[in-house]
Write a protein that holds these residues in place. Sequence first.
Motif, mmCIF file in Angstrom:
data_model
loop_
_atom_site.group_PDB
_atom_site.id
_atom_site.type_symbol
_atom_site.label_atom_id
_atom_site.label_comp_id
_atom_site.label_asym_id
_atom_site.label_seq_id
_atom_site.Cartn_x
_atom_site.Cartn_y
_atom_site.Cartn_z
ATOM 1 N N VAL A 164 22.802 -12.989 10.601
ATOM 2 C CA VAL A 164 22.961 -14.241 9.865
ATOM 3 C C VAL A 164 23.239 -13.977 8.389
ATOM 4 O O VAL A 164 24.196 -14.528 7.809
ATOM 5 C CB VAL A 164 21.696 -15.118 10.030
ATOM 6 C CG1 VAL A 164 21.737 -16.303 9.055
ATOM 7 C CG2 VAL A 164 21.574 -15.620 11.459
ATOM 8 N N PHE A 165 22.439 -13.143 7.757
ATOM 9 C CA PHE A 165 22.560 -12.975 6.314
ATOM 10 C C PHE A 165 23.752 -12.103 5.924
ATOM 11 O O PHE A 165 24.177 -12.134 4.774
ATOM 12 C CB PHE A 165 21.263 -12.406 5.740
ATOM 13 C CG PHE A 165 20.206 -13.447 5.557
ATOM 14 C CD1 PHE A 165 20.106 -14.162 4.383
ATOM 15 C CD2 PHE A 165 19.318 -13.732 6.589
ATOM 16 C CE1 PHE A 165 19.141 -15.132 4.217
ATOM 17 C CE2 PHE A 165 18.344 -14.710 6.435
ATOM 18 C CZ PHE A 165 18.252 -15.409 5.248
ATOM 19 N N ARG A 166 24.290 -11.308 6.838
ATOM 20 C CA ARG A 166 25.531 -10.606 6.543
ATOM 21 C C ARG A 166 26.745 -11.492 6.801
ATOM 22 O O ARG A 166 27.842 -11.195 6.318
ATOM 23 C CB ARG A 166 25.645 -9.327 7.382
ATOM 24 C CG ARG A 166 24.694 -8.239 6.951
ATOM 25 C CD ARG A 166 25.142 -6.869 7.445
ATOM 26 N NE ARG A 166 25.303 -6.845 8.895
ATOM 27 C CZ ARG A 166 25.658 -5.746 9.564
ATOM 28 N NH1 ARG A 166 25.895 -4.618 8.895
ATOM 29 N NH2 ARG A 166 25.768 -5.774 10.877
ATOM 30 N N GLY A 181 17.501 -15.584 -3.136
ATOM 31 C CA GLY A 181 18.817 -15.449 -2.526
ATOM 32 C C GLY A 181 19.337 -14.023 -2.555
ATOM 33 O O GLY A 181 19.834 -13.510 -1.546
ATOM 34 N N LEU A 182 19.211 -13.359 -3.712
ATOM 35 C CA LEU A 182 19.676 -11.975 -3.820
ATOM 36 C C LEU A 182 18.856 -11.038 -2.933
ATOM 37 O O LEU A 182 19.397 -10.127 -2.302
ATOM 38 C CB LEU A 182 19.605 -11.512 -5.277
ATOM 39 C CG LEU A 182 20.570 -12.186 -6.262
ATOM 40 C CD1 LEU A 182 20.235 -11.775 -7.689
ATOM 41 C CD2 LEU A 182 22.015 -11.843 -5.938
ATOM 42 N N THR A 183 17.540 -11.271 -2.865
ATOM 43 C CA THR A 183 16.669 -10.405 -2.066
ATOM 44 C C THR A 183 16.977 -10.520 -0.582
ATOM 45 O O THR A 183 17.123 -9.501 0.115
ATOM 46 C CB THR A 183 15.201 -10.761 -2.318
ATOM 47 O OG1 THR A 183 14.883 -10.518 -3.690
ATOM 48 C CG2 THR A 183 14.280 -9.950 -1.431
ATOM 49 N N LEU A 184 17.064 -11.738 -0.089
ATOM 50 C CA LEU A 184 17.320 -11.923 1.340
ATOM 51 C C LEU A 184 18.699 -11.397 1.733
ATOM 52 O O LEU A 184 18.876 -10.845 2.831
ATOM 53 C CB LEU A 184 17.192 -13.402 1.703
ATOM 54 C CG LEU A 184 15.792 -14.009 1.509
ATOM 55 C CD1 LEU A 184 15.796 -15.487 1.889
ATOM 56 C CD2 LEU A 184 14.757 -13.252 2.324
ATOM 57 N N HIS A 185 19.665 -11.569 0.858
ATOM 58 C CA HIS A 185 21.006 -11.040 1.127
ATOM 59 C C HIS A 185 20.982 -9.516 1.116
ATOM 60 O O HIS A 185 21.559 -8.859 2.004
ATOM 61 C CB HIS A 185 21.980 -11.569 0.073
ATOM 62 C CG HIS A 185 23.383 -11.081 0.253
ATOM 63 N ND1 HIS A 185 24.272 -11.661 1.131
ATOM 64 C CD2 HIS A 185 24.059 -10.061 -0.333
ATOM 65 C CE1 HIS A 185 25.421 -11.019 1.088
ATOM 66 N NE2 HIS A 185 25.327 -10.047 0.200
ATOM 67 N N GLN A 186 20.305 -8.935 0.130
ATOM 68 C CA GLN A 186 20.256 -7.483 0.011
ATOM 69 C C GLN A 186 19.489 -6.851 1.157
ATOM 70 O O GLN A 186 19.825 -5.749 1.608
ATOM 71 C CB GLN A 186 19.611 -7.106 -1.323
ATOM 72 C CG GLN A 186 19.585 -5.625 -1.629
ATOM 73 C CD GLN A 186 20.974 -5.040 -1.804
ATOM 74 O OE1 GLN A 186 21.887 -5.736 -2.225
ATOM 75 N NE2 GLN A 186 21.142 -3.781 -1.476
ATOM 76 N N ALA A 187 18.452 -7.527 1.631
ATOM 77 C CA ALA A 187 17.619 -6.961 2.698
ATOM 78 C C ALA A 187 18.418 -6.719 3.970
ATOM 79 O O ALA A 187 18.154 -5.743 4.693
ATOM 80 C CB ALA A 187 16.447 -7.895 2.988
ATOM 81 N N ALA A 188 19.383 -7.580 4.261
ATOM 82 C CA ALA A 188 20.178 -7.402 5.475
ATOM 83 C C ALA A 188 20.972 -6.100 5.426
ATOM 84 O O ALA A 188 21.066 -5.374 6.421
ATOM 85 C CB ALA A 188 21.118 -8.593 5.647
#
Length: 313
Positions: free
Chosen positions: A114-116, A165-172
């Motif tokens: 989802v986040f990618r 937002g940046l953290t959840l995106h980066q975590a993926a």
Amino acid sequence: MSSDTITEPAARLAGHPEDLKVVPTPHYARWAAGAAVVVLVAQFAHGLVTNPVWEWSVFSDYVLSETIVQAVWVTLQLTAYATVLGFLLGTVLAFMRLSRSPVLSTVAWTYIWVFRSIPMIVQLVFWFNLSALYKELGVGIPFGPVFWSVDSNTLIGTIGAAVIGLTLHQAAYAAEIVRGGVIAVDQGQLEAAAALGIPRLRQIRRIVLPQAMRAILPTAGNEIIGLLKGTSVVYVMSIGELFYQVQVIYGRNGRVIPLLLVATAWYVVLTSLLSVAQYYVERRYARGADRTPPPTPLQRTRRFVTSITKESA
């Protein structure tokens, strides 16, 4: 002529090989390409110096101004928060994907998918407008009463929404980087550790991760540099990071080119510092594999200076 007769060139080769002249093979195409590149670089450098559109005086006025320096600090804060939190969450997701539990692996795979799939700017706008979806956030019994609640705007401000937002995106992306490093470790070492009775958590912390870091670091360093530049998308949230402040300034004075050059210079400096840090961290984790690692640029410089000093003496 008898078969044992030696010709004059052969005799010269056999008798006095030191008299032979070694002529290197000419590389005319390589020389021409190098000359063309040198000319292009010289032309570009000449244009930087002589073209008045660059407005170097405006660049010098703003590159170290208080507003720009504060914006750089905001950019570094966003990068640091998203890097630390993103890789912590990404590490958890990576081991969830590697878990034998179908529930954990499925949840982790779905999160990464989802986040990618969603662009970062869409995620940031979503978190910025979270209060439109949830007026309040609270703690209570699932599907039951809420014991404590707070207004969404109060709990998650503009900076908070950007960090989330940046953290959840980066975590993926971090999850896949960590997973790739972990699966690169020889599984036989884990089997040996399990045979010795070492607990699973200690196996991961003392055996898997130190070895996986060699495979993780190059890609992780590249991802962090990309994140540093990617923080520029938070301009949609009117956060005073570097690119947003540059936009505000050239929107007032109309000096677009020199202000964009200010942002470019700062991004080049910051990414260069991150690249240097990545080099030394990779060198540290390579100690177990490379018994004699290559000299650092500083060590090469010292050796060069020492050799020149000895020759002059």
